[in-house]
Design a protein around this motif. Structure first.
Motif, PDB file in Angstrom:
ATOM      1  N   UNK A  61       0.871  -1.171   0.000  1.00  0.00           N
ATOM      2  CA  UNK A  61       0.000   0.000   0.000  1.00  0.00           C
ATOM      3  C   UNK A  61       0.909   1.222   0.000  1.00  0.00           C
ATOM      4  N   UNK A  62       0.890   2.051  -1.051  1.00  0.00           N
ATOM      5  CA  UNK A  62       1.756   3.231  -1.059  1.00  0.00           C
ATOM      6  C   UNK A  62       1.210   4.322  -0.143  1.00  0.00           C
ATOM      7  N   UNK A  63       1.941   5.419  -0.082  1.00  0.00           N
ATOM      8  CA  UNK A  63       1.481   6.561   0.711  1.00  0.00           C
ATOM      9  C   UNK A  63       2.424   6.868   1.848  1.00  0.00           C
ATOM     10  N   UNK A  64       3.098   8.039   1.786  1.00  0.00           N
ATOM     11  CA  UNK A  64       4.138   8.398   2.734  1.00  0.00           C
ATOM     12  C   UNK A  64       3.729   9.480   3.716  1.00  0.00           C
ATOM     13  N   UNK A  65       2.549  10.076   3.539  1.00  0.00           N
ATOM     14  CA  UNK A  65       2.116  11.131   4.459  1.00  0.00           C
ATOM     15  C   UNK A  65       0.597  11.135   4.553  1.00  0.00           C
ATOM     16  N   UNK A  66       0.106  11.346   5.757  1.00  0.00           N
ATOM     17  CA  UNK A  66      -1.334  11.281   6.018  1.00  0.00           C
ATOM     18  C   UNK A  66      -1.707  12.302   7.084  1.00  0.00           C
ATOM     19  N   UNK A  67      -3.027  12.534   7.188  1.00  0.00           N
ATOM     20  CA  UNK A  67      -3.574  13.296   8.311  1.00  0.00           C
ATOM     21  C   UNK A  67      -4.898  12.669   8.696  1.00  0.00           C
ATOM     22  N   UNK A  68      -5.222  12.742   9.976  1.00  0.00           N
ATOM     23  CA  UNK A  68      -6.467  12.167  10.455  1.00  0.00           C
ATOM     24  C   UNK A  68      -6.521  12.220  11.973  1.00  0.00           C
ATOM     25  N   UNK A  69      -7.298  11.309  12.554  1.00  0.00           N
ATOM     26  CA  UNK A  69      -7.473  11.263  14.012  1.00  0.00           C
ATOM     27  C   UNK A  69      -6.958   9.927  14.561  1.00  0.00           C
ATOM     28  N   UNK A  70      -6.334   9.998  15.709  1.00  0.00           N
ATOM     29  CA  UNK A  70      -5.823   8.776  16.325  1.00  0.00           C
ATOM     30  C   UNK A  70      -6.993   7.932  16.825  1.00  0.00           C
ATOM     31  N   UNK A  71      -7.023   6.689  16.379  1.00  0.00           N
ATOM     32  CA  UNK A  71      -8.069   5.746  16.756  1.00  0.00           C
ATOM     33  C   UNK A  71      -7.677   4.969  18.007  1.00  0.00           C
ATOM     34  N   UNK A  72      -6.409   4.597  18.099  1.00  0.00           N
ATOM     35  CA  UNK A  72      -5.935   3.806  19.246  1.00  0.00           C
ATOM     36  C   UNK A  72      -4.439   4.009  19.394  1.00  0.00           C
ATOM     37  N   UNK A  73      -3.949   3.806  20.615  1.00  0.00           N
ATOM     38  CA  UNK A  73      -2.524   3.939  20.903  1.00  0.00           C
ATOM     39  C   UNK A  73      -1.982   2.599  21.382  1.00  0.00           C
ATOM     40  N   UNK A  74      -0.819   2.245  20.880  1.00  0.00           N
ATOM     41  CA  UNK A  74      -0.154   1.052  21.360  1.00  0.00           C
ATOM     42  C   UNK A  74       0.549   1.308  22.685  1.00  0.00           C
ATOM     43  N   UNK A  75       1.163   0.288  23.271  1.00  0.00           N
ATOM     44  CA  UNK A  75       1.900   0.454  24.537  1.00  0.00           C
ATOM     45  C   UNK A  75       3.021   1.480  24.393  1.00  0.00           C
ATOM     46  N   UNK A  76       3.312   2.167  25.463  1.00  0.00           N
ATOM     47  CA  UNK A  76       4.435   3.100  25.560  1.00  0.00           C
ATOM     48  C   UNK A  76       4.247   4.389  24.770  1.00  0.00           C
ATOM     49  N   UNK A  77       3.019   4.704  24.381  1.00  0.00           N
ATOM     50  CA  UNK A  77       2.743   5.987  23.725  1.00  0.00           C
ATOM     51  C   UNK A  77       2.268   6.963  24.797  1.00  0.00           C
ATOM     52  N   UNK A  78       2.975   8.075  24.950  1.00  0.00           N
ATOM     53  CA  UNK A  78       2.658   9.004  26.031  1.00  0.00           C
ATOM     54  C   UNK A  78       2.122  10.346  25.550  1.00  0.00           C
ATOM     55  N   UNK A  79       2.551  10.810  24.392  1.00  0.00           N
ATOM     56  CA  UNK A  79       2.151  12.156  23.968  1.00  0.00           C
ATOM     57  C   UNK A  79       0.724  12.197  23.446  1.00  0.00           C
ATOM     58  N   UNK A  80       0.293  11.151  22.751  1.00  0.00           N
ATOM     59  CA  UNK A  80      -0.963  11.193  22.010  1.00  0.00           C
ATOM     60  C   UNK A  80      -2.057  10.407  22.705  1.00  0.00           C
ATOM     61  N   UNK A  81      -3.295  10.816  22.437  1.00  0.00           N
ATOM     62  CA  UNK A  81      -4.473  10.138  22.968  1.00  0.00           C
ATOM     63  C   UNK A  81      -5.452   9.881  21.821  1.00  0.00           C
ATOM     64  N   UNK A  82      -6.324   8.845  21.945  1.00  0.00           N
ATOM     65  CA  UNK A  82      -7.366   8.650  20.930  1.00  0.00           C
ATOM     66  C   UNK A  82      -8.180   9.922  20.747  1.00  0.00           C
ATOM     67  N   UNK A  83      -8.447  10.247  19.495  1.00  0.00           N
ATOM     68  CA  UNK A  83      -9.178  11.463  19.160  1.00  0.00           C
ATOM     69  C   UNK A  83      -8.296  12.621  18.742  1.00  0.00           C
ATOM     70  N   UNK A  84      -6.987  12.572  19.067  1.00  0.00           N
ATOM     71  CA  UNK A  84      -6.096  13.657  18.666  1.00  0.00           C
ATOM     72  C   UNK A  84      -5.999  13.738  17.144  1.00  0.00           C
ATOM     73  N   UNK A  85      -6.004  14.959  16.626  1.00  0.00           N
ATOM     74  CA  UNK A  85      -5.816  15.189  15.188  1.00  0.00           C
ATOM     75  C   UNK A  85      -4.328  15.383  14.919  1.00  0.00           C
ATOM     76  N   UNK A  86      -3.779  14.589  14.007  1.00  0.00           N
ATOM     77  CA  UNK A  86      -2.347  14.651  13.706  1.00  0.00           C
ATOM     78  C   UNK A  86      -2.133  14.470  12.207  1.00  0.00           C
TER      79      UNK A  86
END
Length: 324
Positions: A61-86
């Motif tokens: 699947x190509x594509x090197x840049x995206x924007x959207x909302x975080x759906x879920x965070x894996x372990x050890x993710x501290x800065x971001x939360x579900x729902x954040x726009x990035x």
């Protein structure tokens, strides 16, 4: 989820809309619900089987840049939360409704930008900051020559260099493109189909840094245009990788020849680069001194048409895919 999959290396027709399993984030990763994905020249090279580190492309699947909302965070993710726009840089996988991204490669949406506008920034921002400012060492008051000033890379490079106090020269292939990059801040604009860029830029005093995606017979011309201690930075070689130049002249004038490609670099390197992009480029965007230029958007299912537009090189700025 819907995703665009490369059936095999080839033309735009090998891009197929398929149903694929939704990925799951691992440690240090986030799952992004993608709203928009930028289309870039490396996507075309990947589809053709020519991009660095992506010779076997069937099923990718190509594509090197995206924007959207975080759906879920894996372990050890501290800065971001579900729902954040990035918005985010990724190695592949952006042409899809969901994408897994390294948390350190995500950036907040710059103030005042829509998601499609934000999706057009990461690949170009990372590339320009690393090559023009880190490798090229461009300083305020110096002159930057950007080849292909109306491309996605060129549009951002022209605006950023101008905003940070450098003089900008650029080449473009039509009167419309020349007018567009002049409005973005280029002081010297050369229609390379009608003028000899070397003669025009030399008459204006040459350049300290040259960002080149052309290669081939541009290389000796670029080196002749550089001032003493100048830097030539390659990000592509669309007219050929081989070139002849005078090594003694490089030594005498202390010239630097360098270049890079992002995809093979480590996750740690890209995370450090993301921090610099946020520190140095995002404030310029928030201040309205750098704005995304989007030529056209396409629905995800029309990725092949987006690639045809990219390959035709008639566009000014970026091309963006929309998931809905």
């Amino acid at each position: 989820m819907n995703a665009i999959v490369i059936r095999q290396a080839g033309g735009p027709e090998v891009l197929e809309l398929q149903q694929c399993p939704r990925p799951e984030p691992g440690p240090g990763q986030v799952l992004l619900r993608v709203a928009a994905a930028g289309v870039n020249r490396p996507d075309v090279l990947m589809r053709q089987g020519k991009y660095a580190g992506a010779n076997e492309v069937a099923g990718l699947v190509p594509g090197l840049e995206v924007a959207g909302h975080i759906e879920a965070c894996g372990p050890n993710v501290t800065r971001w939360q579900p729902g954040d726009a990035v918005c985010a840089l990724l190695g592949q996988g952006g042409y899809a409704e969901y994408a897994v991204v390294e948390a350190g490669h995500c950036l907040p949406i710059p103030a005042g930008l829509s998601l499609p506008e934000a999706a057009s920034l990461p690949e170009t921002a990372f590339t320009v900051w690393h090559n023009v400012f880190q490798r090229g060492g461009l300083l305020p008051g110096e002159t930057l020559l950007v080849h292909g000033g109306s491309s996605g890379i060129g549009v951002l490079a022209v605006q950023l260099a101008y905003a940070l106090g450098s003089r900008v020269a650029t080449t473009a292939g039509s009167a419309e493109k020349c007018a567009a990059v002049a409005r973005l801040g280029a002081d010297i604009v050369v229609n390379y189909k009608e003028q000899d860029f070397e003669a025009v830029v030399a008459a204006a005093g040459g350049a300290d840094v040259i960002l080149d995606m052309i290669g081939g017979d541009y290389t000796p011309k670029n080196l002749r245009l550089l001032r003493d201690d100048g830097r030539l930075v390659f990000i592509n070689a669309m007219q050929g990788a081989a070139a002849e130049f005078n090594a003694l002249d490089v030594m005498r004038r202390r010239l630097t020849i360098t270049g890079s490609t992002l995809r093979p670099r480590s996750a740690e390197f890209k995370a450090a680069l993301a921090r610099e992009v946020e520190q140095h480029i995002w404030p310029v965007v928030a201040a309205g001194r750098l704005r995304p230029v989007i030529e056209r958007t396409f629905p995800l299912a029309e990725a092949a048409q987006a690639h045809r537009l990219m390959e035709g090189s008639s566009h000014i700025g970026k091309i963006v895919l929309l998931m809905q």
